[in-house]
Write an enzyme that holds these catalytic residues in place. Structure first.
Site, PDB file in Angstrom:
ATOM      1  N   LYS A  86     -10.865  57.549  13.703  1.00 31.90           N
ATOM      2  CA  LYS A  86     -10.181  56.846  14.786  1.00 31.90           C
ATOM      3  C   LYS A  86     -11.237  56.263  15.716  1.00 31.90           C
ATOM      4  O   LYS A  86     -12.332  56.824  15.878  1.00 31.90           O
ATOM      5  CB  LYS A  86      -9.235  57.767  15.534  1.00 31.90           C
ATOM      6  CG  LYS A  86      -9.925  58.910  16.244  1.00 31.90           C
ATOM      7  CD  LYS A  86      -8.931  59.796  16.962  1.00 31.90           C
ATOM      8  CE  LYS A  86      -9.697  60.933  17.646  1.00 31.90           C
ATOM      9  NZ  LYS A  86      -8.845  61.809  18.387  1.00 31.90           N
ATOM     10  N   HIS A 127      -6.553  54.780  -8.988  1.00 32.72           N
ATOM     11  CA  HIS A 127      -5.607  54.833 -10.097  1.00 32.72           C
ATOM     12  C   HIS A 127      -4.224  54.427  -9.595  1.00 32.72           C
ATOM     13  O   HIS A 127      -3.848  54.711  -8.463  1.00 32.72           O
ATOM     14  CB  HIS A 127      -5.526  56.251 -10.667  1.00 32.72           C
ATOM     15  CG  HIS A 127      -6.771  56.699 -11.339  1.00 32.72           C
ATOM     16  ND1 HIS A 127      -7.115  56.288 -12.606  1.00 32.72           N
ATOM     17  CD2 HIS A 127      -7.772  57.521 -10.928  1.00 32.72           C
ATOM     18  CE1 HIS A 127      -8.257  56.852 -12.953  1.00 32.72           C
ATOM     19  NE2 HIS A 127      -8.679  57.599 -11.949  1.00 32.72           N
ATOM     20  N   GLY A 138     -24.018  60.377   8.021  1.00 36.75           N
ATOM     21  CA  GLY A 138     -24.051  61.151   6.788  1.00 36.75           C
ATOM     22  C   GLY A 138     -22.679  61.647   6.374  1.00 36.75           C
ATOM     23  O   GLY A 138     -21.785  61.823   7.202  1.00 36.75           O
ATOM     24  N   ALA A 198     -20.694  60.767  11.473  1.00 38.44           N
ATOM     25  CA  ALA A 198     -20.896  61.626  10.307  1.00 38.44           C
ATOM     26  C   ALA A 198     -19.591  62.300   9.907  1.00 38.44           C
ATOM     27  O   ALA A 198     -18.813  62.726  10.754  1.00 38.44           O
ATOM     28  CB  ALA A 198     -21.953  62.679  10.623  1.00 38.44           C
TER      29      ALA A 198
END
Length: 188
Positions: free
Chosen positions: A149, A82, A111, A129
């Site tokens: 990072k 937005h 995941g 993950a």
């Protein structure tokens, strides 16, 4: 048992209709039937891609996932946001800021990863993950954290040798029916 079979049939039929609406779709992809794709006509998938359960891909700003990508469960990709800068309302207005997301060849996404609008993940990266990916990730990088990072890079000689030999995991798994090897030697 019958209810479960009917539910799976419905989920697979829904996924098939959704995949038929994609901008581009390659071959031999394994995509979980629980995957949600918003604005599929703005999403491109290469070949030999695995997308685990409960992925949500918002293609409004365009999403491209290239060949050989493996994605764990609960992925979220946003390709638009937005408008809040000089907006007509607070917290934001009805205008969207479209930012294309690109996931390069042979990337492994763990995941519970969130990929933000405008992210570009270079070829051969490993995304740990739970990462929140934002911006450009250089090829062969291994990244962790929120915000993510780079902690190190893959062995480029090894990676490109396997790539030149066309040793793509999902491709090999489908062709040769590979089975996972489980190493129970915890000392390594």
């Amino acid at each position: 048992m019958i209810r479960k079979m009917i539910f799976e049939f419905y989920q697979n039929a829904k996924l098939k209709r959704l995949l038929n609406r994609l901008k581009i779709i390659g071959v031999n992809n394994k995509i979980s039937s629980s995957t949600l794709i918003f604005y599929p006509e703005r999403v491109s998938l290469g070949s030999y891609i695995y997308i685990g359960p409960n992925a949500e891909i918002n293609g409004l700003g365009e999403v491209e996932i290239m060949n050989g990508v493996i994605i764990g469960p609960n992925l979220v990709i946003h390709s638009a946001n937005h408008n809040f800068k000089n907006s007509k309302y607070i917290p934001y207005d009805e205008t969207f800021d479209f930012r294309r997301v690109i996931i390069g060849e042979n990337v492994w996404v763990g995941g519970n990863v969130i990929i933000t609008p405008g992210s570009n993940i270079g070829e051969g990266c490993i995304i740990g993950a739970g990462c929140v990916v934002s911006g450009t990730i250089p090829p062969l990088s291994i990244v962790i954290g929120n915000p993510c990072k780079v902690i190190k890079s893959r062995d480029s000689e090894h990676y490109y040798r396997l790539k030149n030999e066309n040793k793509i995991y999902l491709k090999e798994k489908l062709i040769k029916n590979l089975k996972p090897e489980i190493n129970l030697n915890y000392n390594e």
